[in-house]
Design a protein around this motif. Structure first.
Motif, PDB file in Angstrom:
ATOM      1  N   GLU A 184       0.839  -1.210   0.000  1.00  0.00           N
ATOM      2  CA  GLU A 184       0.000   0.000   0.000  1.00  0.00           C
ATOM      3  C   GLU A 184       0.870   1.255   0.000  1.00  0.00           C
ATOM      4  O   GLU A 184       0.598   2.223  -0.730  1.00  0.00           O
ATOM      5  N   ILE A 185       1.914   1.237   0.842  1.00  0.00           N
ATOM      6  CA  ILE A 185       2.814   2.398   0.918  1.00  0.00           C
ATOM      7  C   ILE A 185       3.621   2.525  -0.368  1.00  0.00           C
ATOM      8  O   ILE A 185       3.875   3.639  -0.849  1.00  0.00           O
ATOM      9  N   GLN A 186       4.024   1.386  -0.941  1.00  0.00           N
ATOM     10  CA  GLN A 186       4.756   1.410  -2.209  1.00  0.00           C
ATOM     11  C   GLN A 186       3.946   2.102  -3.303  1.00  0.00           C
ATOM     12  O   GLN A 186       4.476   2.959  -4.027  1.00  0.00           O
ATOM     13  N   HIS A 187       2.668   1.735  -3.410  1.00  0.00           N
ATOM     14  CA  HIS A 187       1.815   2.342  -4.438  1.00  0.00           C
ATOM     15  C   HIS A 187       1.578   3.830  -4.162  1.00  0.00           C
ATOM     16  O   HIS A 187       1.507   4.636  -5.092  1.00  0.00           O
ATOM     17  N   LEU A 188       1.466   4.180  -2.893  1.00  0.00           N
ATOM     18  CA  LEU A 188       1.285   5.580  -2.514  1.00  0.00           C
ATOM     19  C   LEU A 188       2.530   6.400  -2.883  1.00  0.00           C
ATOM     20  O   LEU A 188       2.421   7.485  -3.468  1.00  0.00           O
ATOM     21  N   LEU A 189       3.719   5.864  -2.561  1.00  0.00           N
ATOM     22  CA  LEU A 189       4.977   6.543  -2.886  1.00  0.00           C
ATOM     23  C   LEU A 189       5.163   6.652  -4.398  1.00  0.00           C
ATOM     24  O   LEU A 189       5.602   7.684  -4.904  1.00  0.00           O
ATOM     25  N   PHE A 190       4.813   5.575  -5.116  1.00  0.00           N
ATOM     26  CA  PHE A 190       4.929   5.584  -6.570  1.00  0.00           C
ATOM     27  C   PHE A 190       4.079   6.703  -7.164  1.00  0.00           C
ATOM     28  O   PHE A 190       4.546   7.479  -8.004  1.00  0.00           O
ATOM     29  N   THR A 191       2.843   6.807  -6.711  1.00  0.00           N
ATOM     30  CA  THR A 191       1.934   7.850  -7.212  1.00  0.00           C
ATOM     31  C   THR A 191       2.451   9.245  -6.866  1.00  0.00           C
ATOM     32  O   THR A 191       2.427  10.150  -7.700  1.00  0.00           O
ATOM     33  N   PHE A 192       2.941   9.396  -5.629  1.00  0.00           N
ATOM     34  CA  PHE A 192       3.450  10.692  -5.164  1.00  0.00           C
ATOM     35  C   PHE A 192       4.650  11.146  -5.992  1.00  0.00           C
ATOM     36  O   PHE A 192       4.688  12.282  -6.497  1.00  0.00           O
ATOM     37  N   PHE A 193       5.639  10.252  -6.164  1.00  0.00           N
ATOM     38  CA  PHE A 193       6.844  10.613  -6.925  1.00  0.00           C
ATOM     39  C   PHE A 193       6.530  10.813  -8.405  1.00  0.00           C
ATOM     40  O   PHE A 193       7.125  11.682  -9.061  1.00  0.00           O
ATOM     41  N   LEU A 194       5.594  10.032  -8.938  1.00  0.00           N
ATOM     42  CA  LEU A 194       5.207  10.194 -10.344  1.00  0.00           C
ATOM     43  C   LEU A 194       4.540  11.551 -10.568  1.00  0.00           C
ATOM     44  O   LEU A 194       4.825  12.238 -11.552  1.00  0.00           O
ATOM     45  N   LEU A 195       3.668  11.953  -9.639  1.00  0.00           N
ATOM     46  CA  LEU A 195       3.019  13.266  -9.747  1.00  0.00           C
ATOM     47  C   LEU A 195       4.045  14.394  -9.638  1.00  0.00           C
ATOM     48  O   LEU A 195       3.962  15.391 -10.368  1.00  0.00           O
ATOM     49  N   LEU A 196       5.000  14.240  -8.720  1.00  0.00           N
ATOM     50  CA  LEU A 196       6.073  15.237  -8.596  1.00  0.00           C
ATOM     51  C   LEU A 196       6.857  15.348  -9.900  1.00  0.00           C
ATOM     52  O   LEU A 196       7.167  16.448 -10.366  1.00  0.00           O
ATOM     53  N   TYR A 197       7.165  14.192 -10.493  1.00  0.00           N
ATOM     54  CA  TYR A 197       7.932  14.163 -11.734  1.00  0.00           C
ATOM     55  C   TYR A 197       7.174  14.859 -12.862  1.00  0.00           C
ATOM     56  O   TYR A 197       7.739  15.703 -13.576  1.00  0.00           O
ATOM     57  N   PHE A 198       5.886  14.549 -13.017  1.00  0.00           N
ATOM     58  CA  PHE A 198       5.081  15.183 -14.058  1.00  0.00           C
ATOM     59  C   PHE A 198       4.972  16.696 -13.826  1.00  0.00           C
ATOM     60  O   PHE A 198       4.978  17.474 -14.780  1.00  0.00           O
ATOM     61  N   THR A 199       4.877  17.091 -12.556  1.00  0.00           N
ATOM     62  CA  THR A 199       4.801  18.523 -12.231  1.00  0.00           C
ATOM     63  C   THR A 199       6.099  19.230 -12.598  1.00  0.00           C
ATOM     64  O   THR A 199       6.089  20.351 -13.124  1.00  0.00           O
ATOM     65  N   ILE A 200       7.241  18.579 -12.311  1.00  0.00           N
ATOM     66  CA  ILE A 200       8.551  19.134 -12.665  1.00  0.00           C
ATOM     67  C   ILE A 200       8.670  19.300 -14.176  1.00  0.00           C
ATOM     68  O   ILE A 200       9.095  20.355 -14.671  1.00  0.00           O
ATOM     69  N   ILE A 201       8.280  18.246 -14.912  1.00  0.00           N
ATOM     70  CA  ILE A 201       8.351  18.308 -16.378  1.00  0.00           C
ATOM     71  C   ILE A 201       7.443  19.422 -16.910  1.00  0.00           C
ATOM     72  O   ILE A 201       7.863  20.246 -17.731  1.00  0.00           O
ATOM     73  N   LEU A 202       6.198  19.465 -16.418  1.00  0.00           N
ATOM     74  CA  LEU A 202       5.235  20.471 -16.872  1.00  0.00           C
ATOM     75  C   LEU A 202       5.722  21.885 -16.573  1.00  0.00           C
ATOM     76  O   LEU A 202       5.660  22.777 -17.427  1.00  0.00           O
ATOM     77  N   GLY A 203       6.231  22.098 -15.346  1.00  0.00           N
ATOM     78  CA  GLY A 203       6.688  23.424 -14.948  1.00  0.00           C
ATOM     79  C   GLY A 203       7.854  23.908 -15.788  1.00  0.00           C
ATOM     80  O   GLY A 203       7.862  25.048 -16.277  1.00  0.00           O
ATOM     81  N   ASN A 204       8.853  23.049 -15.994  1.00  0.00           N
ATOM     82  CA  ASN A 204      10.040  23.450 -16.748  1.00  0.00           C
ATOM     83  C   ASN A 204       9.767  23.555 -18.247  1.00  0.00           C
ATOM     84  O   ASN A 204      10.318  24.435 -18.915  1.00  0.00           O
ATOM     85  N   VAL A 205       8.905  22.678 -18.770  1.00  0.00           N
ATOM     86  CA  VAL A 205       8.503  22.795 -20.182  1.00  0.00           C
ATOM     87  C   VAL A 205       7.744  24.104 -20.397  1.00  0.00           C
ATOM     88  O   VAL A 205       7.922  24.770 -21.431  1.00  0.00           O
ATOM     89  N   SER A 206       6.927  24.497 -19.418  1.00  0.00           N
ATOM     90  CA  SER A 206       6.177  25.762 -19.520  1.00  0.00           C
ATOM     91  C   SER A 206       7.122  26.955 -19.600  1.00  0.00           C
ATOM     92  O   SER A 206       6.900  27.883 -20.387  1.00  0.00           O
ATOM     93  N   ILE A 207       8.181  26.920 -18.778  1.00  0.00           N
ATOM     94  CA  ILE A 207       9.173  28.006 -18.801  1.00  0.00           C
ATOM     95  C   ILE A 207       9.831  28.080 -20.184  1.00  0.00           C
ATOM     96  O   ILE A 207       9.964  29.160 -20.771  1.00  0.00           O
ATOM     97  N   ILE A 208      10.249  26.923 -20.708  1.00  0.00           N
ATOM     98  CA  ILE A 208      10.893  26.882 -22.034  1.00  0.00           C
ATOM     99  C   ILE A 208       9.934  27.367 -23.113  1.00  0.00           C
ATOM    100  O   ILE A 208      10.294  28.158 -23.993  1.00  0.00           O
ATOM    101  N   TRP A 209       8.665  26.918 -23.036  1.00  0.00           N
ATOM    102  CA  TRP A 209       7.640  27.311 -24.012  1.00  0.00           C
ATOM    103  C   TRP A 209       7.413  28.815 -23.997  1.00  0.00           C
ATOM    104  O   TRP A 209       7.362  29.460 -25.055  1.00  0.00           O
ATOM    105  N   VAL A 210       7.302  29.395 -22.803  1.00  0.00           N
ATOM    106  CA  VAL A 210       7.061  30.841 -22.679  1.00  0.00           C
ATOM    107  C   VAL A 210       8.247  31.624 -23.242  1.00  0.00           C
ATOM    108  O   VAL A 210       8.072  32.601 -23.979  1.00  0.00           O
ATOM    109  N   ILE A 211       9.467  31.193 -22.911  1.00  0.00           N
ATOM    110  CA  ILE A 211      10.671  31.895 -23.382  1.00  0.00           C
ATOM    111  C   ILE A 211      10.783  31.828 -24.906  1.00  0.00           C
ATOM    112  O   ILE A 211      11.129  32.811 -25.559  1.00  0.00           O
ATOM    113  N   CYS A 212      10.458  30.668 -25.469  1.00  0.00           N
ATOM    114  CA  CYS A 212      10.544  30.507 -26.933  1.00  0.00           C
ATOM    115  C   CYS A 212       9.451  31.281 -27.667  1.00  0.00           C
ATOM    116  O   CYS A 212       9.681  31.813 -28.760  1.00  0.00           O
TER     117      CYS A 212
END
Length: 322
Positions: free
Chosen positions: A27-55
């Protein structure tokens, strides 16, 4: 002689590592997996947004935002080197990583992280030239010079980290599937598994740490001493505030990045704890790349305005497409 031969045999057995599990409870493994995956997607989205805006925004086609775009790209690559393997290990506590893959992860992780640190120093120099030598800024910070600075950061990091990685992975490692007390193949936890004297390797790590962390931080500090002195000479409160606002985002990121990394790589081995290193690594692997786009979009007026304009353009184009 027999003990020495047996020990050498054990040293040569290790062909793969296994990471220490965050938890063995499903149960904790699945919770951690979801948490880290959401963090990863947020990091990608945030940094891609910065690159997109600058371009997409012509007003941000300046050296300052060119460096910021490169920094965001580095953050995406830097996190991507770690997260997929980490997520696989979270779900499967018995999942191993071959030594060659571990070496590759260490090399790319340290190279991208070092380039990140050098890039922050370059950004501080850019702000120094813009504020202390505004009339010569266009002549000094040409696009050719900006490209050379970015390539120079990458080449210097490549050379330093390749040497360090090769040195570490010429060492023998103990036992069958030795456990790394970490979630990635970082230098300190891998060095702890070596079945040989690592005194020289620790000194090399410390030297690389000084070149990657201490020297750029010193250059950043010197740049900001001159910047603060120049800001104090500005009589207009509005002008002083406007000049400082372009530096505050960068300074916040510098404190986060260098603070955490210095505690891991520049602390004496005797005063470092494996568990503390693991927790600090979570900060500079997830929190710093997550906060960077937030800091720059919330604290930087130009990025904030450009982001709003880009979103308005995107929203306005939606009905036409339909």
């Amino acid at each position: 002689m027999h003990l020495s031969h047996t020990n050498q045999t054990n040293q040569s057995i290790a062909s793969e590592f296994i990471f220490q599990a965050f938890s063995s409870i499903p149960e904790i493994q699945h919770l951690l997996f979801t948490f880290f995956l959401l963090l990863y997607f947020t990091i990608i989205l945030g940094n891609v947004s910065i690159i997109w805006v600058i371009c997409s925004d012509q007003s941000l086609h300046t050296p300052m935002y060119f460096f910021l775009g490169n920094l965001s790209f580095l953050e995406i690559c830097y996190t991507t080197v770690v997260v997929p393997q980490m997520l696989a290990s979270v779900l499967d506590v018995h999942r191993t990583i071959p030594i060659i893959n571990c070496a590759l992860q260490m090399f790319f992780f340290t190279t991208l992280g070092s380039t990140d640190c050098f890039m922050l120093a370059v950004m501080a120099y850019d702000r120094y030239v813009a504020i202390c030598h505004p009339l010569r800024y266009i002549l000094i910070m040409t696009w050719k010079m900006c490209a050379r600075l970015v390539v120079g950061c990458l080449v210097l990091s490549f050379v330093l980290c390749l040497e360090l990685t090769l040195m570490i992975f010429t060492l023998p490692f103990c036992g069958h599937q030795p456990q790394i007390n970490h979630f990635l193949c970082d230098v300190p936890p891998v060095l702890r598994l070596a079945c040989a004297d690592t005194h020289i390797h620790q000194n090399v790590l410390y030297s690389v740490g000084i070149m990657v962390l201490a020297v750029p931080f010193l250059l950043i500090s010197i740049s900001y001493i001159y910047i603060v002195a120049a800001l104090l000479r500005i009589r207009s409160t509005f002008g002083r505030h406007q000049a400082f606002s372009t530096c505050s985002s960068h300074l916040t990121v510098v404190i986060l990045q260098y603070g955490c990394c210095s505690l891991v790589y520049l602390r004496p081995k005797s005063s470092s704890s494996e568990e503390e290193d693991r927790q600090l690594a979570l900060i500079y692997t997830f929190i710093t790349p997550l906060l960077n786009p937030l800091i720059y979009s919330l604290r930087n007026k130009d990025v904030k305005q450009a982001l709003k304009k880009a979103m308005r353009r995107t929203a306005a184009s939606q009905p036409n497409e339909v």
